[in-house]
Design a protein around this motif. Structure first.
Motif, PDB file in Angstrom:
ATOM      1  N   ASP A  78      11.919  19.923  -5.630  1.00 66.64           N
ATOM      2  CA  ASP A  78      12.726  20.835  -6.424  1.00 66.64           C
ATOM      3  C   ASP A  78      13.774  21.415  -5.490  1.00 66.64           C
ATOM      4  O   ASP A  78      13.481  21.758  -4.340  1.00 66.64           O
ATOM      5  N   VAL A  79      15.013  21.512  -5.975  1.00 66.63           N
ATOM      6  CA  VAL A  79      16.134  21.905  -5.134  1.00 66.63           C
ATOM      7  C   VAL A  79      16.734  23.221  -5.614  1.00 66.63           C
ATOM      8  O   VAL A  79      16.948  23.409  -6.808  1.00 66.63           O
ATOM      9  N   GLU A  80      16.988  24.098  -4.676  1.00 69.15           N
ATOM     10  CA  GLU A  80      17.710  25.336  -4.989  1.00 69.15           C
ATOM     11  C   GLU A  80      19.136  25.192  -4.474  1.00 69.15           C
ATOM     12  O   GLU A  80      19.348  24.810  -3.319  1.00 69.15           O
ATOM     13  N   VAL A  81      20.089  25.492  -5.332  1.00 72.11           N
ATOM     14  CA  VAL A  81      21.502  25.483  -4.975  1.00 72.11           C
ATOM     15  C   VAL A  81      21.929  26.941  -4.884  1.00 72.11           C
ATOM     16  O   VAL A  81      21.853  27.670  -5.869  1.00 72.11           O
ATOM     17  N   SER A  82      22.338  27.345  -3.690  1.00 73.19           N
ATOM     18  CA  SER A  82      22.698  28.748  -3.479  1.00 73.19           C
ATOM     19  C   SER A  82      23.994  28.825  -2.680  1.00 73.19           C
ATOM     20  O   SER A  82      24.598  27.802  -2.346  1.00 73.19           O
ATOM     21  N   VAL A  83      24.409  30.040  -2.368  1.00 76.58           N
ATOM     22  CA  VAL A  83      25.612  30.265  -1.570  1.00 76.58           C
ATOM     23  C   VAL A  83      25.236  31.070  -0.334  1.00 76.58           C
ATOM     24  O   VAL A  83      24.534  32.076  -0.432  1.00 76.58           O
ATOM     25  N   GLN A  84      25.689  30.578   0.824  1.00 75.77           N
ATOM     26  CA  GLN A  84      25.521  31.306   2.081  1.00 75.77           C
ATOM     27  C   GLN A  84      26.833  31.202   2.843  1.00 75.77           C
ATOM     28  O   GLN A  84      27.364  30.096   2.997  1.00 75.77           O
ATOM     29  N   ASN A  85      27.335  32.326   3.297  1.00 77.97           N
ATOM     30  CA  ASN A  85      28.604  32.345   4.031  1.00 77.97           C
ATOM     31  C   ASN A  85      29.719  31.630   3.269  1.00 77.97           C
ATOM     32  O   ASN A  85      30.483  30.862   3.838  1.00 77.97           O
ATOM     33  N   GLU A  86      29.759  31.876   1.962  1.00 80.04           N
ATOM     34  CA  GLU A  86      30.786  31.337   1.072  1.00 80.04           C
ATOM     35  C   GLU A  86      30.764  29.817   0.971  1.00 80.04           C
ATOM     36  O   GLU A  86      31.779  29.193   0.662  1.00 80.04           O
ATOM     37  N   GLU A  87      29.619  29.197   1.243  1.00 81.95           N
ATOM     38  CA  GLU A  87      29.465  27.751   1.103  1.00 81.95           C
ATOM     39  C   GLU A  87      28.223  27.444   0.288  1.00 81.95           C
ATOM     40  O   GLU A  87      27.228  28.170   0.345  1.00 81.95           O
ATOM     41  N   ILE A  88      28.266  26.344  -0.450  1.00 80.18           N
ATOM     42  CA  ILE A  88      27.114  25.891  -1.223  1.00 80.18           C
ATOM     43  C   ILE A  88      26.067  25.340  -0.269  1.00 80.18           C
ATOM     44  O   ILE A  88      26.382  24.578   0.649  1.00 80.18           O
ATOM     45  N   VAL A  89      24.814  25.732  -0.494  1.00 83.78           N
ATOM     46  CA  VAL A  89      23.699  25.303   0.343  1.00 83.78           C
ATOM     47  C   VAL A  89      22.612  24.713  -0.554  1.00 83.78           C
ATOM     48  O   VAL A  89      22.296  25.270  -1.608  1.00 83.78           O
ATOM     49  N   PHE A  90      22.039  23.601  -0.117  1.00 82.88           N
ATOM     50  CA  PHE A  90      20.955  22.937  -0.838  1.00 82.88           C
ATOM     51  C   PHE A  90      19.695  23.078  -0.004  1.00 82.88           C
ATOM     52  O   PHE A  90      19.683  22.723   1.175  1.00 82.88           O
ATOM     53  N   SER A  91      18.636  23.556  -0.621  1.00 82.28           N
ATOM     54  CA  SER A  91      17.373  23.718   0.103  1.00 82.28           C
ATOM     55  C   SER A  91      16.219  23.479  -0.848  1.00 82.28           C
ATOM     56  O   SER A  91      16.396  23.441  -2.078  1.00 82.28           O
ATOM     57  N   GLN A  92      15.038  23.326  -0.282  1.00 86.98           N
ATOM     58  CA  GLN A  92      13.849  23.144  -1.106  1.00 86.98           C
ATOM     59  C   GLN A  92      13.606  24.444  -1.848  1.00 86.98           C
ATOM     60  O   GLN A  92      13.611  25.520  -1.261  1.00 86.98           O
ATOM     61  N   ALA A  93      13.423  24.329  -3.157  1.00 89.51           N
ATOM     62  CA  ALA A  93      13.189  25.521  -3.988  1.00 89.51           C
ATOM     63  C   ALA A  93      11.879  26.170  -3.598  1.00 89.51           C
ATOM     64  O   ALA A  93      10.891  25.491  -3.294  1.00 89.51           O
TER      65      ALA A  93
END
Length: 95
Positions: A78-93
């Motif tokens: 499962d993937v979480e799509v978030s924002v860090q430092n004004e960039e899109i980040v993909f990580s394990q949910a």
């Protein structure tokens, strides 16, 4: 595999990509870089329709998809799509 798009990421797509209800945003494998999910590949983002989606999540009328040819990148996680430092980040949910 599921895609979770945070509120901040949704706002990013609306503002930066001018995404609106009915649009499709595709996440795809890109050679080079890395994510929390895999090494040697990163995740590309493009606004386009997909013929065969392996995974699709609709948030606020916007479709977020991974095609069946790119689902290997996420390794069934499962993937979480978030924002860090004004960039899109993909990580394990988080469970």
């Amino acid at each position: 595999m599921k895609i979770h798009v945070t509120d901040e990421a949704l706002q990013y797509f609306k503002e930066e990509m001018e995404a609106k209800e009915g649009d499709t945003i595709r996440f795809f494998a890109k050679y080079g870089g890395s994510t929390d999910l895999t090494q040697g590949f990163s995740v590309g983002v493009h606004m386009e329709t997909v013929d065969r989606a392996a995974v699709e999540e609709t948030v606020d009328g916007i479709h977020f998809v991974v095609s069946d040819q790119d689902d290997w990148l996420f390794q069934g996680q499962d993937v979480e799509v978030s924002v860090q430092n004004e960039e899109i980040v993909f990580s394990q949910a988080k469970q």
